[in-house]
Design a protein around this motif. Structure first.
Motif, PDB file in Angstrom:
ATOM      1  N   ALA A 212     -20.166 -44.398  -7.167  1.00  0.00           N
ATOM      2  CA  ALA A 212     -18.985 -45.063  -7.716  1.00  0.00           C
ATOM      3  C   ALA A 212     -19.378 -46.342  -8.454  1.00  0.00           C
ATOM      4  CB  ALA A 212     -17.991 -45.375  -6.598  1.00  0.00           C
ATOM      5  N   GLN A 213     -20.297 -47.103  -7.882  1.00  0.00           N
ATOM      6  CA  GLN A 213     -20.741 -48.339  -8.518  1.00  0.00           C
ATOM      7  C   GLN A 213     -21.393 -48.055  -9.861  1.00  0.00           C
ATOM      8  OE1 GLN A 213     -21.207 -47.383  -5.368  1.00  0.00           O
ATOM      9  NE2 GLN A 213     -21.357 -49.103  -3.946  1.00  0.00           N
ATOM     10  N   ARG A 214     -22.251 -47.047  -9.895  1.00  0.00           N
ATOM     11  CA  ARG A 214     -22.955 -46.738 -11.145  1.00  0.00           C
ATOM     12  C   ARG A 214     -22.009 -46.164 -12.194  1.00  0.00           C
ATOM     13  NH1 ARG A 214     -27.794 -49.472 -11.139  1.00  0.00           N
ATOM     14  NH2 ARG A 214     -28.754 -49.283  -9.064  1.00  0.00           N
ATOM     15  N   ALA A 215     -20.987 -45.438 -11.762  1.00  0.00           N
ATOM     16  CA  ALA A 215     -20.006 -44.913 -12.716  1.00  0.00           C
ATOM     17  C   ALA A 215     -19.289 -46.055 -13.420  1.00  0.00           C
ATOM     18  CB  ALA A 215     -19.005 -44.005 -12.006  1.00  0.00           C
ATOM     19  N   VAL A 216     -18.891 -47.070 -12.647  1.00  0.00           N
ATOM     20  CA  VAL A 216     -18.222 -48.221 -13.253  1.00  0.00           C
ATOM     21  C   VAL A 216     -19.195 -48.982 -14.148  1.00  0.00           C
ATOM     22  CG1 VAL A 216     -17.049 -50.409 -12.793  1.00  0.00           C
ATOM     23  CG2 VAL A 216     -16.594 -48.431 -11.331  1.00  0.00           C
ATOM     24  N   MET A 217     -20.407 -49.180 -13.706  1.00  0.00           N
ATOM     25  CA  MET A 217     -21.395 -49.911 -14.494  1.00  0.00           C
ATOM     26  C   MET A 217     -21.710 -49.208 -15.813  1.00  0.00           C
ATOM     27  SD  MET A 217     -23.991 -51.050 -11.416  1.00  0.00           S
ATOM     28  CE  MET A 217     -25.180 -51.909 -12.445  1.00  0.00           C
TER      29      MET A 217
ATOM     30  N   SER B  73     -15.835 -51.631  -8.689  1.00  0.00           N
ATOM     31  CA  SER B  73     -16.342 -50.545  -7.855  1.00  0.00           C
ATOM     32  C   SER B  73     -15.698 -50.586  -6.477  1.00  0.00           C
ATOM     33  CB  SER B  73     -17.864 -50.605  -7.750  1.00  0.00           C
ATOM     34  OG  SER B  73     -18.278 -51.786  -7.090  1.00  0.00           O
ATOM     35  N   GLY B  74     -15.365 -51.791  -5.999  1.00  0.00           N
ATOM     36  CA  GLY B  74     -14.673 -51.902  -4.726  1.00  0.00           C
ATOM     37  C   GLY B  74     -13.294 -51.264  -4.779  1.00  0.00           C
TER      38      GLY B  74
ATOM     39  N   SER C 159     -19.540 -57.017 -25.193  1.00  0.00           N
ATOM     40  CA  SER C 159     -18.549 -57.420 -24.197  1.00  0.00           C
ATOM     41  C   SER C 159     -18.172 -56.281 -23.265  1.00  0.00           C
ATOM     42  CB  SER C 159     -17.296 -57.970 -24.879  1.00  0.00           C
ATOM     43  OG  SER C 159     -16.685 -56.974 -25.683  1.00  0.00           O
ATOM     44  N   GLU C 160     -18.060 -55.041 -23.806  1.00  0.00           N
ATOM     45  CA  GLU C 160     -17.673 -53.927 -22.947  1.00  0.00           C
ATOM     46  C   GLU C 160     -18.762 -53.599 -21.928  1.00  0.00           C
ATOM     47  OE1 GLU C 160     -19.293 -52.059 -26.799  1.00  0.00           O
ATOM     48  OE2 GLU C 160     -18.063 -53.786 -26.199  1.00  0.00           O
ATOM     49  N   VAL C 161     -20.027 -53.837 -22.282  1.00  0.00           N
ATOM     50  CA  VAL C 161     -21.144 -53.606 -21.364  1.00  0.00           C
ATOM     51  C   VAL C 161     -21.148 -54.673 -20.275  1.00  0.00           C
ATOM     52  CG1 VAL C 161     -23.659 -53.512 -21.161  1.00  0.00           C
ATOM     53  CG2 VAL C 161     -22.512 -52.422 -23.108  1.00  0.00           C
ATOM     54  N   VAL C 162     -20.933 -55.934 -20.665  1.00  0.00           N
ATOM     55  CA  VAL C 162     -20.885 -57.033 -19.704  1.00  0.00           C
ATOM     56  C   VAL C 162     -19.725 -56.820 -18.730  1.00  0.00           C
ATOM     57  CG1 VAL C 162     -20.564 -59.511 -19.402  1.00  0.00           C
ATOM     58  CG2 VAL C 162     -21.916 -58.660 -21.325  1.00  0.00           C
ATOM     59  N   ASP C 163     -18.569 -56.469 -19.277  1.00  0.00           N
ATOM     60  CA  ASP C 163     -17.382 -56.227 -18.452  1.00  0.00           C
ATOM     61  C   ASP C 163     -17.631 -55.120 -17.432  1.00  0.00           C
ATOM     62  OD1 ASP C 163     -14.485 -56.139 -17.758  1.00  0.00           O
ATOM     63  OD2 ASP C 163     -14.542 -54.250 -18.851  1.00  0.00           O
ATOM     64  N   ALA C 164     -18.186 -54.002 -17.885  1.00  0.00           N
ATOM     65  CA  ALA C 164     -18.440 -52.871 -16.987  1.00  0.00           C
ATOM     66  C   ALA C 164     -19.465 -53.238 -15.921  1.00  0.00           C
ATOM     67  CB  ALA C 164     -18.920 -51.659 -17.786  1.00  0.00           C
TER      68      ALA C 164
ATOM     69  N   PRO D   4      -9.729 -40.547 -12.437  1.00  0.00           N
ATOM     70  CA  PRO D   4      -9.996 -41.516 -13.498  1.00  0.00           C
ATOM     71  C   PRO D   4     -10.599 -42.801 -12.946  1.00  0.00           C
ATOM     72  CG  PRO D   4      -7.676 -41.546 -12.937  1.00  0.00           C
ATOM     73  CD  PRO D   4      -8.289 -40.408 -12.159  1.00  0.00           C
ATOM     74  N   VAL D   5     -11.268 -43.526 -13.828  1.00  0.00           N
ATOM     75  CA  VAL D   5     -11.730 -44.875 -13.505  1.00  0.00           C
ATOM     76  C   VAL D   5     -10.850 -45.833 -14.293  1.00  0.00           C
ATOM     77  CG1 VAL D   5     -13.627 -46.524 -13.555  1.00  0.00           C
ATOM     78  CG2 VAL D   5     -14.099 -44.098 -13.156  1.00  0.00           C
ATOM     79  N   GLY D   6     -10.095 -46.665 -13.607  1.00  0.00           N
ATOM     80  CA  GLY D   6      -9.203 -47.601 -14.279  1.00  0.00           C
ATOM     81  C   GLY D   6      -9.958 -48.604 -15.122  1.00  0.00           C
ATOM     82  N   ALA D   7      -9.354 -49.014 -16.224  1.00  0.00           N
ATOM     83  CA  ALA D   7     -10.019 -49.927 -17.157  1.00  0.00           C
ATOM     84  C   ALA D   7     -10.358 -51.267 -16.518  1.00  0.00           C
ATOM     85  CB  ALA D   7      -9.125 -50.158 -18.383  1.00  0.00           C
ATOM     86  N   ASP D   8      -9.606 -51.671 -15.498  1.00  0.00           N
ATOM     87  CA  ASP D   8      -9.850 -52.949 -14.838  1.00  0.00           C
ATOM     88  C   ASP D   8     -10.370 -52.784 -13.414  1.00  0.00           C
ATOM     89  OD1 ASP D   8      -8.909 -54.517 -17.033  1.00  0.00           O
ATOM     90  OD2 ASP D   8      -6.855 -54.015 -16.459  1.00  0.00           O
ATOM     91  N   GLU D   9     -10.659 -51.554 -12.990  1.00  0.00           N
ATOM     92  CA  GLU D   9     -11.103 -51.330 -11.620  1.00  0.00           C
ATOM     93  C   GLU D   9     -12.525 -51.832 -11.399  1.00  0.00           C
ATOM     94  OE1 GLU D   9      -9.175 -47.757  -9.138  1.00  0.00           O
ATOM     95  OE2 GLU D   9     -10.383 -47.083 -10.834  1.00  0.00           O
TER      96      GLU D   9
END
Length: 309
Positions: free
Chosen positions: A119-124, A160-161, A215-220, A153-158
């Motif tokens: 899950a963590q790597r999916a968000v990253m 990993s927690g 920015s999208e990479v930093v955010d993720a 789905p993975v929410g845009a603001d989710e």
């Protein structure tokens, strides 16, 4: 069915509760040893151990499959072993203990993201979709044939927690339905298909933020390492934990900033990236409590020259 349940973190507790509520006989709960937690390093049972004891279940604590543990599990006459984030390898002797072997609820769509932190790597990675897989456990790392899979789905603001908390609840219902079908012999496992990718456990080296990235990479990345191991930048050589950020709306007034540089617009604080700035919402300086980013920046005399490294 007579089940052995193996799990350790809080994300495994909903599955244990669901199996109990579904009427299965949990003959034992296998979890990792008590661990030192917090600044005071108090020896604390895992969330699964604590819940198992609350339910009056037999709890076996072990970080590895010793001969003693294997023999204990073999003598329980379990029909099926169920694993949700146990955190240790199950050897071949222990795999053979339940008559139907073991099934594992894994938080990715296998063979994508095999390993400890899917899950963590999916968000990253910035994935917009992930899922859950229930598969027959084998000696190889998450290589066994699949009984069932479900997308999510993975929410845009989710973070990993956030994602793990949600998948833990969704996965509990998914797991009980699948275990019921396995017990009724109405479900067959099929081999995994596709190219495997891997999700190794996160470490402190994953905390560092590369502000020069888009920015999208930093955010993720920041969302992916939140809450653990946490996103950290250096300010004058001291660690600053980045607790939360957000992407400004298209019509927001945003300053032009170099990567890592800070700027305020009204009460809002922004930090530069390799492309467009992100809004910095909350931080935790070394030795202090979490605070809004605006309060932290307002308390700095060098606010105009600060750079996150």
């Amino acid at each position: 069915m007579r089940l052995v349940f193996a799990g350790t973190p809080i994300t495994a507790v909903p599955s244990l509760d669901a199996l109990v509520d579904d009427g299965h006989e949990i003959v034992a709960v296998l979890t990792r040893d008590d661990a030192k937690v917090g600044r005071s390093r108090v020896l604390t049972p895992s969330p699964v151990a604590a819940r198992g004891e609350e339910l009056g279940l037999r709890v076996i604590k072990s970080n590895r499959m010793s001969e003693e543990v294997t023999n204990e599990l073999s003598n329980l006459d379990a029909e099926l072993g169920v694993i949700v984030a146990y955190g240790a390898l199950i050897d071949e002797a222990t795999l053979a203990a339940p008559t139907r072997g073991w099934v594992n609820l894994h938080f990715s769509l296998l063979p994508e993201l095999r390993g400890a932190a899917p899950a963590q790597r999916a968000v990253m990675r910035g994935d917009s979709e992930t899922g859950m897989t229930i598969f027959q456990l084998t000696a190889g790392l998450d290589e066994g044939p699949i009984f069932a899979a479900r997308t999510s789905p993975v929410g845009a603001d989710e973070t990993s927690g956030d994602l793990l908390e949600r998948l833990a609840v969704e996965g509990a219902e998914f797991l009980t339905a699948t275990v019921e079908a396995i017990g009724a012999d109405t479900l067959n496992a099929v081999p995994q298909a596709g190219t495997a990718t891997f999700a190794p456990k996160l470490g402190k080296h994953d905390s560092a933020v590369t502000w020069s990235a888009p920015s999208e990479v930093v955010d993720a990345h920041i969302r992916g390492v939140t809450p653990e191991p946490g996103a950290v930048s250096l300010v004058d050589g001291q660690p600053l934990r980045i607790l939360s950020i957000s992407r400004p709306s298209e019509d927001a007034e945003v300053p032009t900033l170099a990567p890592g540089h800070l700027g305020a617009v009204g009460k809002r604080v922004f930090v530069g990236t390799g492309t467009s700035p992100l809004e910095l919402l909350s931080v935790q300086p070394a030795g202090k409590k979490p605070m809004p980013a605006r309060d932290w920046l307002r308390g700095r005399r060098d606010a105009e020259t600060l750079v996150l490294a």
